[in-house]
Write a protein that holds these residues in place. Structure first.
Motif, short mmCIF file in Angstrom:
data_model
loop_
_atom_site.label_atom_id
_atom_site.label_comp_id
_atom_site.label_asym_id
_atom_site.label_seq_id
_atom_site.Cartn_x
_atom_site.Cartn_y
_atom_site.Cartn_z
N ARG A 72 0.85 -1.19 0.00
CA ARG A 72 0.00 0.00 0.00
C ARG A 72 0.88 1.24 0.00
NH1 ARG A 72 -4.98 -1.40 -1.29
NH2 ARG A 72 -5.71 0.59 -0.39
N TYR A 73 0.38 2.29 -0.65
CA TYR A 73 1.02 3.59 -0.62
C TYR A 73 0.12 4.53 0.18
CZ TYR A 73 4.48 6.95 -2.14
OH TYR A 73 5.52 7.84 -2.16
N ILE A 74 0.69 5.20 1.18
CA ILE A 74 -0.13 5.91 2.17
C ILE A 74 0.33 7.36 2.27
CG2 ILE A 74 -0.82 5.97 4.59
CD1 ILE A 74 -0.05 2.90 4.61
N VAL A 75 -0.63 8.27 2.11
CA VAL A 75 -0.40 9.70 2.33
C VAL A 75 -1.42 10.12 3.39
CG1 VAL A 75 -0.11 11.96 1.25
CG2 VAL A 75 0.20 9.89 -0.11
N ASP A 77 -1.91 12.57 5.59
CA ASP A 77 -2.50 13.90 5.74
C ASP A 77 -3.54 14.18 4.67
OD1 ASP A 77 0.12 13.84 4.36
OD2 ASP A 77 -0.40 15.89 3.82
N LEU A 78 -3.54 13.40 3.57
CA LEU A 78 -4.57 13.52 2.54
C LEU A 78 -5.61 12.40 2.64
CD1 LEU A 78 -2.42 14.51 -0.58
CD2 LEU A 78 -3.73 16.01 0.95
N GLY A 79 -5.46 11.52 3.62
CA GLY A 79 -6.41 10.41 3.76
C GLY A 79 -6.34 9.41 2.62
N ILE A 80 -5.14 9.22 2.04
CA ILE A 80 -4.99 8.37 0.86
C ILE A 80 -4.27 7.08 1.25
CG2 ILE A 80 -3.75 8.14 -1.33
CD1 ILE A 80 -4.42 11.07 -1.85
N ASP A 81 -4.83 5.96 0.81
CA ASP A 81 -4.25 4.64 1.03
C ASP A 81 -4.59 3.82 -0.21
OD1 ASP A 81 -3.68 2.00 1.75
OD2 ASP A 81 -4.35 2.24 3.82
N VAL A 82 -3.62 3.63 -1.11
CA VAL A 82 -3.90 3.03 -2.42
C VAL A 82 -2.97 1.84 -2.65
CG1 VAL A 82 -4.69 5.23 -3.38
CG2 VAL A 82 -2.28 4.57 -3.64
N PRO A 83 -3.34 0.96 -3.59
CA PRO A 83 -2.46 -0.17 -3.90
C PRO A 83 -1.10 0.30 -4.43
CG PRO A 83 -4.65 -0.50 -4.83
CD PRO A 83 -4.60 0.91 -4.35
N PHE A 84 -0.09 -0.52 -4.17
CA PHE A 84 1.28 -0.18 -4.55
C PHE A 84 1.99 -1.44 -5.02
CE2 PHE A 84 5.80 0.29 -3.25
CZ PHE A 84 6.13 1.42 -4.00
N THR A 85 2.71 -1.34 -6.11
CA THR A 85 3.56 -2.44 -6.58
C THR A 85 4.96 -1.92 -6.82
OG1 THR A 85 3.02 -2.11 -8.92
CG2 THR A 85 1.61 -3.63 -7.67
N PHE A 216 4.36 17.36 -3.63
CA PHE A 216 2.92 17.35 -3.83
C PHE A 216 2.16 17.14 -2.53
CE2 PHE A 216 2.62 16.00 -8.60
CZ PHE A 216 3.21 17.19 -8.95
N ASP A 217 2.83 16.60 -1.50
CA ASP A 217 2.18 16.28 -0.24
C ASP A 217 2.31 17.45 0.73
OD1 ASP A 217 1.12 15.11 2.00
OD2 ASP A 217 2.91 13.95 2.46
N PRO A 218 1.20 17.95 1.30
CA PRO A 218 1.30 19.10 2.22
C PRO A 218 2.27 18.89 3.36
CG PRO A 218 -0.99 18.71 1.63
CD PRO A 218 -0.20 17.56 1.06
#
Length: 247
Positions: A72-75, A77-85, A216-218
């Motif tokens: 998983r890729y996690i940001v 402070d933006l509430g993002i948790d997406v698949p990661f390879t 790109f990330d605050p």
């Protein structure tokens, strides 16, 4: 993850060597109420007055030539948790986070001695049409592993989750400017905390990276965490919009 030219350059992070601290033997007479046999001698001093060999430190992280990893890729402070390879083949490698159906989507590659970054989507950043694929110059797996050899060992840790994962924690970073501390100018531009399996430093478990590479990330910090990591050769594909390798 960062402005396209500064983006995803986590691979360039490096710090100085390993540091070990030694304790000084306490004065046994300072604790007369305890039997002398209960006071363990510190590691740095033996009864004979000789100094024992320092315990061997673990090997630093190493990126293998061939691998396949998912997670998983996690940001946060933006509430993002997406698949990661993350996949490697013959020394080339490719990271992909998210996809067309997710709020972020980017890919980073080391391909034929060239570092590339391409960001398709990022929240609140106008990327339509998507940004061009940027070639960030000459870079390869050997350069990355040489940087990792200079990383600093933080210590052994246990990452708690669905199952406990026993890892060694390393810290790497990059500073631009003068190479001599105290001289001006020097600018720290990024660091990464790398967690690898205690038994196998080429099996990556988790990475937190922070700095200008995350523009790109605050909060300038992003994670990837890996649920699987094996040694089968992966697929590394240079997107059509990317320029030819430099070498």
């Amino acid at each position: 993850m960062a402005s396209t030219r500064a983006r995803r350059t986590w691979v360039s992070v490096a710090v100085g060597g390993l540091i070990a601290m030694a304790a000084i033997a306490p004065d046994v007479a300072a604790a007369p109420s305890l039997p002398r046999t209960t006071l363990a001698l510190p590691r740095t001093t033996l009864a004979s007055g000789t100094v024992p060999v320092k315990p061997e430190e673990p090997r630093p992280p190493l990126l293998p030539a061939d691998f396949q990893a998912t997670g998983r890729y996690i940001v946060r402070d933006l509430g993002i948790d997406v698949p990661f390879t993350w996949q490697g083949r013959n020394g080339d490698s490719q990271m992909t986070a998210g996809g067309p159906e997710y709020p972020i989507w980017f890919t980073n590659l080391i391909f034929h001695n060239t570092l590339y970054t391409l960001t398709y989507k990022w929240p609140n950043i106008p990327l339509f049409p998507p940004r061009r694929c940027d070639s960030l110059g000459f870079f390869n797996r050997q350069i990355l592993n040489d940087k990792l050899k200079t990383s600093r060992f933080v210590g052994p840790e246990i990452l708690q989750g669905n199952k406990d994962r026993y890892v060694n924690h390393w810290r790497v970073g990059v500073v631009v400017g003068s190479t001599r501390p105290g001289e001006f100018p020097r600018l720290p531009i990024g660091q990464a905390d790398v967690y690898v399996d205690q038994r196998d430093p080429s099996q990556w478990v988790q990475v937190l990276h922070f700095g200008l590479q995350n523009l790109f990330d605050p909060e300038l910090d992003e994670w990837f965490t890996l649920a699987t990591f094996d040694r089968r050769p992966g697929q590394v594909t240079l997107p059509d919009r990317c320029p030819p390798p430099t070498s």
